[in-house]
Design a protein around this motif. Structure first.
Motif, PDB file in Angstrom:
ATOM      1  N   VAL A  54     122.449  48.818  -4.839  1.00 33.87           N
ATOM      2  CA  VAL A  54     122.913  50.016  -5.533  1.00 33.87           C
ATOM      3  C   VAL A  54     121.740  50.672  -6.256  1.00 33.87           C
ATOM      4  O   VAL A  54     121.004  50.007  -6.989  1.00 33.87           O
ATOM      5  N   ALA A  55     121.581  51.975  -6.060  1.00 31.86           N
ATOM      6  CA  ALA A  55     120.585  52.776  -6.766  1.00 31.86           C
ATOM      7  C   ALA A  55     121.309  53.649  -7.784  1.00 31.86           C
ATOM      8  O   ALA A  55     122.326  54.259  -7.465  1.00 31.86           O
ATOM      9  N   LYS A  80     116.526  38.901  -5.215  1.00 32.74           N
ATOM     10  CA  LYS A  80     115.107  39.121  -4.943  1.00 32.74           C
ATOM     11  C   LYS A  80     114.921  40.302  -4.016  1.00 32.74           C
ATOM     12  O   LYS A  80     113.958  41.045  -4.117  1.00 32.74           O
ATOM     13  N   ARG A  81     115.847  40.458  -3.093  1.00 30.10           N
ATOM     14  CA  ARG A  81     115.788  41.573  -2.151  1.00 30.10           C
ATOM     15  C   ARG A  81     117.070  42.366  -2.312  1.00 30.10           C
ATOM     16  O   ARG A  81     118.153  41.805  -2.333  1.00 30.10           O
ATOM     17  N   ASP A  82     116.970  43.654  -2.394  1.00 29.71           N
ATOM     18  CA  ASP A  82     118.106  44.539  -2.651  1.00 29.71           C
ATOM     19  C   ASP A  82     118.578  44.339  -4.094  1.00 29.71           C
ATOM     20  O   ASP A  82     117.811  43.956  -4.937  1.00 29.71           O
ATOM     21  N   GLY A  83     119.827  44.633  -4.400  1.00 32.06           N
ATOM     22  CA  GLY A  83     120.338  44.476  -5.749  1.00 32.06           C
ATOM     23  C   GLY A  83     120.515  45.804  -6.458  1.00 32.06           C
ATOM     24  O   GLY A  83     120.943  46.790  -5.869  1.00 32.06           O
ATOM     25  N   SER A 116     116.428  48.422   3.564  1.00 30.10           N
ATOM     26  CA  SER A 116     116.814  47.723   4.787  1.00 30.10           C
ATOM     27  C   SER A 116     118.259  48.026   5.194  1.00 30.10           C
ATOM     28  O   SER A 116     118.728  47.518   6.198  1.00 30.10           O
ATOM     29  N   GLN A 117     118.932  48.843   4.425  1.00 32.95           N
ATOM     30  CA  GLN A 117     120.318  49.172   4.724  1.00 32.95           C
ATOM     31  C   GLN A 117     120.400  50.165   5.882  1.00 32.95           C
ATOM     32  O   GLN A 117     119.541  51.035   6.033  1.00 32.95           O
TER      33      GLN A 117
END
Length: 120
Positions: A54-55, A80-83, A116-117
């Motif tokens: 989520v941004a 660690k990745r995304d979030g 990466s989405q």
């Protein structure tokens, strides 16, 4: 088939009717029922729908929002990745009623290209 989505929350809105409540915080950080904030409903819906990245685009007085969300641990977004990602809007103009969604996307295009989405 699970699709990988990137959630985007535009927290740049401002309402003149709530001016007295929004002097020290953004609308997204406005308390609801003492413990929750308005943004909690949006984040809970996204996480329960399977969105794992989520941004958030806050505009002004977003310190309260950042304090409340922290690392995103309450929504399982501390990874660690995304979030959970914050992209504070630089103060370019003094018009607080202007919604700068397109400017936010344009200023952070590199993030969307690197994500990466599959869908944003």
């Amino acid at each position: 088939m699970k699709r990988r989505l990137l959630g985007v929350i535009d927290a740049t809105t401002y309402h003149d009717d709530l001016e007295e409540l929004l002097t020290h915080r953004s609308l997204a950080a406005l308390p609801f029922a003492g413990r929750y904030r308005i943004i909690d409903f949006v984040l809970s819906n996204m996480v329960n729908s399977g969105i794992r990245s989520v941004a958030i685009f806050p505009k002004m007085t977003y310190r309260s929002l950042m304090d409340h969300l922290g690392s995103g641990k309450n929504w399982d977004l501390n990874r660690k990745r995304d979030g959970l990602f914050f992209f504070p809007t630089p103060v370019v103009d003094s018009d607080i009623n202007k919604i700068g969604s397109f400017e936010n996307f344009a200023a952070n295009l590199d993030f969307f290209y690197r994500s990466s989405q599959e869908y944003s």
